[in-house]
Design a protein around this motif. Structure first.
Motif, short mmCIF file in Angstrom:
data_model
loop_
_atom_site.label_atom_id
_atom_site.label_comp_id
_atom_site.label_asym_id
_atom_site.label_seq_id
_atom_site.Cartn_x
_atom_site.Cartn_y
_atom_site.Cartn_z
N THR A 1 0.83 -1.22 0.00
CA THR A 1 0.00 0.00 0.00
C THR A 1 0.87 1.27 0.00
N LEU A 2 1.89 1.30 0.88
CA LEU A 2 2.75 2.49 0.95
C LEU A 2 3.61 2.64 -0.31
N PHE A 3 4.01 1.51 -0.93
CA PHE A 3 4.76 1.58 -2.19
C PHE A 3 3.90 2.22 -3.27
N LYS A 4 2.63 1.78 -3.33
CA LYS A 4 1.72 2.34 -4.34
C LYS A 4 1.49 3.83 -4.10
N TYR A 5 1.33 4.22 -2.82
CA TYR A 5 1.12 5.63 -2.49
C TYR A 5 2.35 6.46 -2.88
#
Length: 600
Positions: free
Chosen positions: A71-75
């Motif tokens: 999730t944080l990588f995508k953000y």
């Protein structure tokens, strides 16, 4: 931190990097990008491993870390706000660490200690000292508390702990050490690059400073050269102007015929206009160079305003304009302290402009005492006309140097465009502000307030100067003139003959000293720029003469120079006063009379 957004479906690192970002910011984004990929990969391996071994609680913890990393990588690849992503990673890691210690494992093992070290290194490098300290304490203190609790009470909760098998420990140990090494090496490289850039920037700054010093040196030399050039040009222009205006005044004093008087008036008007242009340029240059020093002289404002407006009234009436001067009668018997020369300059420019831009109607000049105390008086000066007016959007422009309201105005009315610029600068140097009210085709009003200290002395009754000029109270004076210009010598002889004075002429400073040593004189009129010995040198030599009477003889400098420090130079050389060429006969007469009266 960057506000750049690359799009939701972006996965590329290069689309979230920006040249405007600093080296450290780009390093932080790269670290997050590759670090989250590594954590996601390690999380997937751990999840598979613990799931196969049916370690349910560990599987949930590994799944939480995996989903958080993805999730944080995508953000990050959508909005590279490294600050926000770093906080999120540290919060997730801290919660995961404490959950493992207090609930899932109920123990502090090697992997847990690595995670704490990873949090400490990551938080300090990514978020700085303050946040690094917060997150470090948030991980270290609870773990220390657990160890103390476990030592004192044999920590037990109603929840069966799980144990990590060796393969899971190996995966997490390799991942943690890999991330720690990656963080340290990555930031080390970034810091080294930053230091290198700082060094290069420092060297460039040093080179720029050297160039700047050279440029400042050139600018100072250029400024000095400009001042010397202006002084020379001023002398070269004022010297013939002195002859033109002086001769015109002499001829006007000889009661010329009506047709001759008209020609002489035109000649005098043209020469005076040329002198005004020269003075405007020189005064503006002096003001811009910060060389203006304001006097604190005693004067009577009523007399000053009448003197300023005397010639201007005639000019206005020649155009068919009604001219009204109104000075507050409360100021009649007051002696104010200020700079009458600069006040004259300001009022003269304002009134001259009013007359220039008014075709018909009225000119009003007013000096009203708006606040009267025992030791100070505040005067409101205003100049109002019924002229062409000024467009509202041009009110600021008219105060800019070398600018008038429009090109049409310049062509139609002429002028240098320096008058109002000089007025504004002179007021600003005294902390004052000019107020302007104007309507096109109706007229304009310029006004400002000025506070003056009030002297306690009484205004003396003045003898009319016009009567003095016709008197013979200077006829017995022995005058020595040091002047090398033949035309100026002829002019001075003719002018002094009007006052029944026959001067002695010295062609340079050295000759003036010789004549003074062997003759008796009451006053010296000293030109400053002469061959063999100039006026400054001659004055200093005269002050050294053994005979006190000759050493203290009054000396008036006659100068066409525009050097900023000419006043100081004149006084420091021992001269008593100076008159700028072209001078007014009344001004020279007044100064001669004052000095001779004091000397006797």
């Amino acid at each position: 931190m960057s506000n750049k957004k690359a799009g939701f479906f972006n996965f590329s690192l290069y689309k979230i990097l920006d040249e405007e970002q600093s080296i450290l910011d780009r390093a932080r984004i790269k670290l997050l990008y590759y670090g989250l990929l590594a954590v996601a990969a390690a999380g997937a391996l751990v999840l598979i491993n613990v799931y196969v071994q049916e370690q349910t609680k560990m599987a949930y913890s590994a799944a939480f870390m995996l989903i958080s990393a993805i999730t944080l990588f995508k953000y990050l690849t959508w909005d590279p706000n490294w600050h926000r992503v770093s906080h999120a990673i540290l919060v997730v890691t801290t919660l995961s660490n404490l959950t493992d210690v207090y609930v899932i494992l109920q123990d502090v093992n090697v992997v847990g200690m690595q995670m704490i070290i990873l949090v400490i290194v990551f938080s300090f490098y990514m978020l700085g000292q303050r946040w690094g300290m917060y997150y470090s304490l948030a991980n270290v203190l609870p773990v220390l508390g657990f160890l103390i609790l476990q030592y004192e009470t044999n920590y037990i909760i109603d929840f069966k702990p799980e144990r990590l098998d060796q393969s899971t420990v190996i995966i997490m140990t390799v991942t943690n050490f890999g991330l720690i090494i990656f963080i340290l090496s990555h930031f080390y490289e970034a810091f080294i690059t930053n230091i290198r850039q700082f060094k290069e920037s420092s060297e460039e700054q040093t080179e720029l400073n050297v160039k700047l010093e050279k440029a400042i040196g050139k600018a100072e030399k250029s400024s000095q050269a400009k001042s010397e050039f202006l002084s020379t040009m001023s002398h070269e222009i004022r010297t013939p102007l002195n002859a033109v205006i002086g001769m015109t005044n002499l001829m006007l004093m000889n009661s010329p015929r009506t047709d001759q008087k008209e020609n002489l008036d035109i000649l005098k008007f043209s020469a005076s206009n040329l002198l005004a242009i020269v003075n405007d340029v020189l005064d503006f240059n002096k003001i811009e160079s910060g060389k203006v020093v304001f006097e604190n002289a005693r004067f009577n404002l009523v007399d000053l305003m009448q003197n300023i407006c005397g010639g201007l009234r005639i000019k206005a009436e020649e155009k068919g304009l009604s001219f009204t001067l109104d000075v507050d009668q409360r100021l009649k018997n007051k002696v104010l302290i200020g700079d009458p020369t600069r006040i004259t300059q300001i009022i003269f420019n304002l009134v001259s402009n009013a007359i220039k831009f008014t075709h018909q109607g009225n000119i009003w000049v007013n000096a009203a005492c708006i606040e009267d105390r025992h030791n100070t008086s505040t005067v409101k000066f205003s100049v109002k006309d019924t002229g062409i007016g000024i467009e509202q959007n041009n009110l600021e422009k008219i105060f800019e140097p070398f600018a008038q309201e429009s090109v049409t105005t310049t062509r139609q009315y002429g002028g240098t465009g320096l008058g109002l610029a000089i007025v504004k600068r002179l007021l600003e140097l005294q902390g004052l502000h000019m107020n302007v009210n104007s309507k096109v085709s109706i007229g304009s009003e310029f006004s400002f307030n000025m506070e003056f200290p009030v002297s306690t002395e009484v205004v003396p009754e003045k003898e009319e100067l016009s009567e003095l000029l016709q008197s013979d109270n200077l006829s017995n004076l022995q005058i020595l003139i040091a002047e090398d210009n033949v035309v100026n010598v002829m002019l001075m002889k003719k002018l002094l003959s009007k006052w029944r004075i026959t001067p002695t002429i010295a062609e340079n400073g050295e000759r003036a000293i010789q004549l003074l040593q062997y003759g008796n004189f009451d006053l010296i009129l000293m030109d400053l720029q002469m061959p063999v010995m100039n006026g400054f040198e001659a004055a200093m030599e005269i002050r050294k003469l053994p005979d006190p009477r000759k050493a203290n003889i009054p000396i008036i400098a006659l100068t066409a120079s525009a050097l900023f420090d000419i006043r100081e130079k004149v006084y420091s050389s021992g001269m008593n006063d100076y008159v700028s060429k072209p001078f007014k006969p009344t001004e020279l007469f007044e100064k001669m009379q004052n000095l001779v009266t004091v000397a006797h």
